[in-house]
Design a protein around this motif. Structure first.
Motif: not given
Length: 125
Positions: A9-13, A25-28, A30-35, A51-54
């Motif tokens: 779902r995260l990838r689809r979004l 990752a920058r928007m959230l 977090i690191s790209p590797s964590y994403l 929460l950041r995604l919503t």
């Protein structure tokens, strides 16, 4: 609280918004590797990231709910009961399809419903 793995779902979004992993990752914050790990279900979706995604995308937290996956698996199991009984498709295959490719699973269900409607229409004609 149980861990939520919502990689598909995260990838689809992200893909629907035409974002790279680095951009999201920058928007959230977090690191790209964590994403990447979250998208591949190696790491669970955390509450702060949820929460950041919503907030960033205006999606309901239920978008990432595993209940949706459970409902999709149940629908697939019902639609493909003959295939499961014939051991052509396993329950774990259905669960993996629903969790990793929910859009494909939904298309499969829609095609099955259309086929059933066509068959009923032909039988009534």
């Amino acid at each position: 609280m149980s861990k939520t793995y919502a990689g598909a779902r995260l990838r689809r979004l992200r893909e629907e918004r035409r974002l790279s992993q680095a951009d999201l990752a920058r928007m959230l914050a977090i690191s790209p590797s964590y994403l990447n790990q979250m998208e591949h279900d190696s790491r669970p979706l955390t509450v702060p990231v949820l929460l950041r995604l919503t907030e960033a995308f205006g999606v309901d937290p239920g978008f990432f709910s595993e209940r949706n996956t459970s409902r999709l698996v149940a629908d697939l199991r019902e639609a493909l009961a003959g295939e499961v009984a014939a051991a052509r498709v396993s329950a774990s295959d259905l669960a993996e399809l629903a969790s990793r490719m929910p859009a494909v699973a939904q298309v499969l269900l829609d095609l099955g419903r259309r086929g059933q409607q066509l068959a009923e229409g032909l039988a009534g004609a």
